[in-house]
Scaffold this motif. Sequence first.
Motif, short mmCIF file in Angstrom:
data_model
loop_
_atom_site.label_atom_id
_atom_site.label_comp_id
_atom_site.label_asym_id
_atom_site.label_seq_id
_atom_site.Cartn_x
_atom_site.Cartn_y
_atom_site.Cartn_z
N SER A 290 -7.17 -10.42 10.91
CA SER A 290 -6.00 -10.41 10.01
C SER A 290 -4.79 -11.05 10.68
O SER A 290 -4.42 -10.67 11.78
N GLU A 292 -0.69 -12.61 9.86
CA GLU A 292 0.45 -12.45 8.96
C GLU A 292 1.20 -13.75 8.87
O GLU A 292 1.36 -14.44 9.88
N TYR A 300 -0.36 -12.95 14.62
CA TYR A 300 -0.83 -11.57 14.52
C TYR A 300 0.21 -10.74 13.77
O TYR A 300 1.40 -11.07 13.80
N LEU B 228 -13.04 -13.18 1.83
CA LEU B 228 -13.06 -11.83 2.42
C LEU B 228 -14.46 -11.47 2.92
O LEU B 228 -14.62 -10.91 4.01
N ARG B 231 -15.15 -13.30 6.10
CA ARG B 231 -14.44 -12.68 7.22
C ARG B 231 -15.18 -11.41 7.65
O ARG B 231 -15.34 -11.16 8.84
N LYS B 260 -9.97 -6.06 1.60
CA LYS B 260 -8.94 -6.60 2.51
C LYS B 260 -8.40 -5.48 3.41
O LYS B 260 -8.24 -5.68 4.61
N ILE B 263 -10.83 -4.75 6.16
CA ILE B 263 -10.86 -5.79 7.20
C ILE B 263 -9.59 -5.72 8.05
O ILE B 263 -9.65 -5.77 9.28
N ASP B 264 -8.43 -5.57 7.39
CA ASP B 264 -7.16 -5.49 8.12
C ASP B 264 -7.17 -4.30 9.07
O ASP B 264 -6.74 -4.40 10.21
N SER B 267 -9.39 -4.97 12.00
CA SER B 267 -8.79 -5.96 12.89
C SER B 267 -7.74 -5.33 13.77
O SER B 267 -7.75 -5.47 14.99
N SER B 268 -6.79 -4.62 13.12
CA SER B 268 -5.66 -4.14 13.91
C SER B 268 -5.99 -2.88 14.69
O SER B 268 -5.32 -2.56 15.66
#
Lengths: 332, 276
Positions: A290, A292, A300, B228, B231, B260, B263-264, B267-268
Amino acid sequence: MIHTLYVEEEVAEHPRTREVCERFPRAVRILCRRYGEIFNRKAQNFRLQKRNPALILARKHGRLVLETPPGYGLGDHRHFYFSHMLNCLYDCRYCFLQGMYRSAHYVLFVNYEDFRSAIEAKISGFCGETCFFYSGYDCDSLAFEPVTRFAENFLPFFAGHPEAWTEFRTKSTQIQVLLERKVIPNCVVAFSFTPLGISETLEHRVPPIEKRLKAMKELQERGWKLGLRFDPLIYQPDFRAHYERLYSDVFRVLRPEGLHSVSLGPFRLPKSLYENMYRLYPDEKLFAISLEERKGVLSYPRGLEEEVTAFCTRELLRHIPGDILFPCHVPA
Amino acid sequence: MVNFVVALPCEARPLVAHYRLQAIRGAEPFMAYEGEGMALIVSGIGKVAAAAATAFLHAITGKGGDRGWINAGLAGHASHPAGYGVLAHKITDHSTGESWYPQRRLDLPCDTGEVLTVGRPEKDFQGSWVYEMEASGFYATACRFSTSELVHCYKVISDNPDVPAAQLTPSGVEKLMQEHLGVLDALVNGVASQVQELASREADPPEMERYLSRWRFTVTQCHQLRRLLRRWRTLSPGRPAWPDGLEKLTRARDVLACLKARIDSDSSAGRVPTEG
């Protein structure tokens, strides 16, 4: 190995063209009117071409020396860049070149004399101000030195202009040209690094970290001013351990007091270039995580970017004084 | 998929036989053929005919994705002997002066050379040009449909100052083409593997169909879904791209938001390494 040489008719008899052609006696030589006929055509696939790029020899017209974008450069000086070459021998997955150009062929502008005149004009135009001239924006400054003899040609020029600074940015170990000559105090040789695991995955064809560090050590021992560039900073779950190890490896080899500058910048890409790169490598994790968008630049998510940048800055400051650390500022 | 464009029926016959192609019905005003992963069209002589045939073949064989394109045929040269094969690395249109530069292939057992497309048959061959009448029309058109790395021209020298074109017979032409089927095979294989590589990169993720059958997505949402799912597959290979709770959702946009968010979050939260 270069198998195909495209040569602009206009530079076919240029001494540098002849020199380069002689280096590749078995390459097929094809004349063209302008390099854009090959390089700028639509319907090209960078990824397919990158497996076997050709070399295009051309003349650079127009504006040969440009100001760097805001936020780039070291300190409060005048910062310019010039590109004697487009595209790079290496194949770093994060590199914007693969999103910027349609073609993966290398373009070498052989009219070094015009670049030198343009740089001289900038130096005299900003008389009294310190000007920096960067050469590794659209290519690696030293990687193709045996062919381009770029450093061999420009080092004497900058030696004759002590009022201007130049930076050769590289991931290469092609330092013979530097070792063979007297140190030029206004030249910075800046090496880029990412941690080992990232380098092995994302920096294809790049010399291993230990070889680059060995080259830097040799240069430092000879008295060359060195730069360290940790740009882009790449996130991964255990980035702390990776960057700690990288910095520890670097400063085990290099003396911090001999460094001219250290810079770092987060992974970021203009959106349009990112889209091109994603189309080329849809299965690449770097582009799948992801990101931004802020002012047309993808990076990031802010929290993550700040976390990575803050950690790397803190770690670096354990090894170097703050006055040689230059973070790259991206649009907020 | 590899498409051939040839000017004459006698140039086409050896290819049609070798690749076991069948005539396509309803391809008038052209003669066109197809077979396993391949199609061929007989354009007639000249660059306009070649351009028209290339566009026509593109239209009747489907529009999806990049295809390989090969223009094969006969040509003249000042010094090359009859039967000499050349892959074009430069094509110049004699009437406009415009040039194109097909990618050189290093995987073929043949030389590459400069092709000059002329408007009428040439007897006075100059320099190192390979003279012919279709390549510029073919190449410029095919590059509208496919990336240029997949578009090639292969010419077999049939006439030179010692062997004038007037001496050529249809059976002689067939024989010349026949002798180059080995090189053309290698070219077809090389191009086809690149076509395959590009196609697999652009293929829909395997879960796409399941989503499309369950919810109604607009065209824009389909693009978003495809991205999506790609990914997801890249970041979590082997994990089914079907987050918990998805079944309860009724609207496509909520499905996209759910995917989404997942996935976000992965990721984070640092569950997704960049390397390896």
